[in-house]
Write a protein that holds these residues in place. Structure first.
Motif, PDB file in Angstrom:
ATOM      1  N   THR A 182       0.830  -1.207   0.000  1.00 17.37           N
ATOM      2  CA  THR A 182       0.000   0.000   0.000  1.00 17.37           C
ATOM      3  C   THR A 182       0.865   1.258   0.000  1.00 17.37           C
ATOM      4  O   THR A 182       0.600   2.201  -0.761  1.00 17.37           O
ATOM      5  N   LEU A 183       1.899   1.275   0.834  1.00 18.09           N
ATOM      6  CA  LEU A 183       2.821   2.414   0.830  1.00 18.09           C
ATOM      7  C   LEU A 183       3.479   2.579  -0.539  1.00 18.09           C
ATOM      8  O   LEU A 183       3.616   3.700  -1.042  1.00 18.09           O
ATOM      9  N   TRP A 184       3.873   1.480  -1.139  1.00 17.81           N
ATOM     10  CA  TRP A 184       4.498   1.515  -2.464  1.00 17.81           C
ATOM     11  C   TRP A 184       3.525   2.069  -3.507  1.00 17.81           C
ATOM     12  O   TRP A 184       3.892   2.908  -4.329  1.00 17.81           O
ATOM     13  N   GLN A 185       2.286   1.593  -3.483  1.00 20.55           N
ATOM     14  CA  GLN A 185       1.271   2.059  -4.437  1.00 20.55           C
ATOM     15  C   GLN A 185       0.941   3.531  -4.242  1.00 20.55           C
ATOM     16  O   GLN A 185       0.544   4.208  -5.192  1.00 20.55           O
ATOM     17  N   GLN A 186       1.106   4.023  -3.017  1.00 19.40           N
ATOM     18  CA  GLN A 186       0.900   5.443  -2.739  1.00 19.40           C
ATOM     19  C   GLN A 186       2.125   6.274  -3.130  1.00 19.40           C
ATOM     20  O   GLN A 186       2.163   7.464  -2.882  1.00 19.40           O
ATOM     21  N   ARG A 187       3.086   5.607  -3.746  1.00 15.33           N
ATOM     22  CA  ARG A 187       4.346   6.216  -4.165  1.00 15.33           C
ATOM     23  C   ARG A 187       5.161   6.730  -2.973  1.00 15.33           C
ATOM     24  O   ARG A 187       5.960   7.648  -3.116  1.00 15.33           O
ATOM     25  N   ILE A 220       7.708   5.390  -1.522  1.00 16.81           N
ATOM     26  CA  ILE A 220       8.735   4.369  -1.691  1.00 16.81           C
ATOM     27  C   ILE A 220       9.652   4.300  -0.457  1.00 16.81           C
ATOM     28  O   ILE A 220       9.967   3.208   0.020  1.00 16.81           O
ATOM     29  N   HIS A 221      10.079   5.459   0.039  1.00 16.19           N
ATOM     30  CA  HIS A 221      10.977   5.458   1.205  1.00 16.19           C
ATOM     31  C   HIS A 221      10.286   4.859   2.432  1.00 16.19           C
ATOM     32  O   HIS A 221      10.916   4.128   3.198  1.00 16.19           O
ATOM     33  N   ALA A 222       9.009   5.158   2.613  1.00 14.81           N
ATOM     34  CA  ALA A 222       8.284   4.593   3.755  1.00 14.81           C
ATOM     35  C   ALA A 222       8.129   3.080   3.595  1.00 14.81           C
ATOM     36  O   ALA A 222       8.252   2.332   4.567  1.00 14.81           O
ATOM     37  N   ALA A 223       7.869   2.619   2.369  1.00 10.35           N
ATOM     38  CA  ALA A 223       7.733   1.182   2.120  1.00 10.35           C
ATOM     39  C   ALA A 223       9.041   0.461   2.432  1.00 10.35           C
ATOM     40  O   ALA A 223       9.050  -0.577   3.106  1.00 10.35           O
ATOM     41  N   LEU A 224      10.145   1.010   1.956  1.00  9.58           N
ATOM     42  CA  LEU A 224      11.448   0.394   2.214  1.00  9.58           C
ATOM     43  C   LEU A 224      11.822   0.473   3.693  1.00  9.58           C
ATOM     44  O   LEU A 224      12.371  -0.483   4.252  1.00  9.58           O
ATOM     45  N   ALA A 225      11.490   1.585   4.343  1.00  6.22           N
ATOM     46  CA  ALA A 225      11.770   1.716   5.776  1.00  6.22           C
ATOM     47  C   ALA A 225      10.986   0.681   6.574  1.00  6.22           C
ATOM     48  O   ALA A 225      11.507   0.096   7.531  1.00  6.22           O
TER      49      ALA A 225
END
Length: 130
Positions: A94-99, A101-106
């Motif tokens: 979901t974080l990735w789809q919301q663009r 990216i840094h939050a998704a990787l974190a």
């Protein structure tokens, strides 16, 4: 590994309690820190890793004769129902789809790296061998 009816009941009971604990802690953390980042799931997974390390240090999953009833109840059931990779995966997607990216990787790195460190800390606190 074969498991009897008692083992199945121990795992089922532990899983039910673990799932309720996951819901309670994740909601508490989300209320306190907000839902912009999956803090609740992160708190559950990191505390679960710490607890698994403690259990491994105390009970040892590879004890002579295989894992006993307490391991089935606590490690497989309770912590298996408590921690959740599926929520981690969905929230990261979901974080990735919301663009974000840094939050998704974190989210992934914090869970994996800090989770491993929490497991090692739990093992050490339980007096596990170095």
């Amino acid at each position: 590994m074969s498991i009897g009816l008692t083992g199945l009941l121990l795992v089922a009971g532990g899983g039910a309690l673990g799932g309720m604990g996951r819901l309670a802690l994740a909601n508490l953390v989300a209320r306190r820190l907000g839902a912009a980042f999956p803090w609740g799931t992160l708190a559950v997974n990191l505390s679960g890793a710490l607890l698994m390390g403690l259990l491994a240090g105390v009970l040892g999953p590879s004890a002579p004769g295989g894992p006993g009833p307490l391991w089935q109840l606590l490690a497989i059931g309770l912590l298996g129902g408590y921690t959740t990779v599926s929520s981690l995966s969905l929230q990261t997607l979901t974080l990735w789809q919301q663009r974000r990216i840094h939050a998704a990787l974190a989210n992934l790195l914090a869970t994996l790296v800090v989770g491993l460190l929490a497991l090692v800390l739990g093992w050490w606190l339980a007096g596990g061998p170095a």
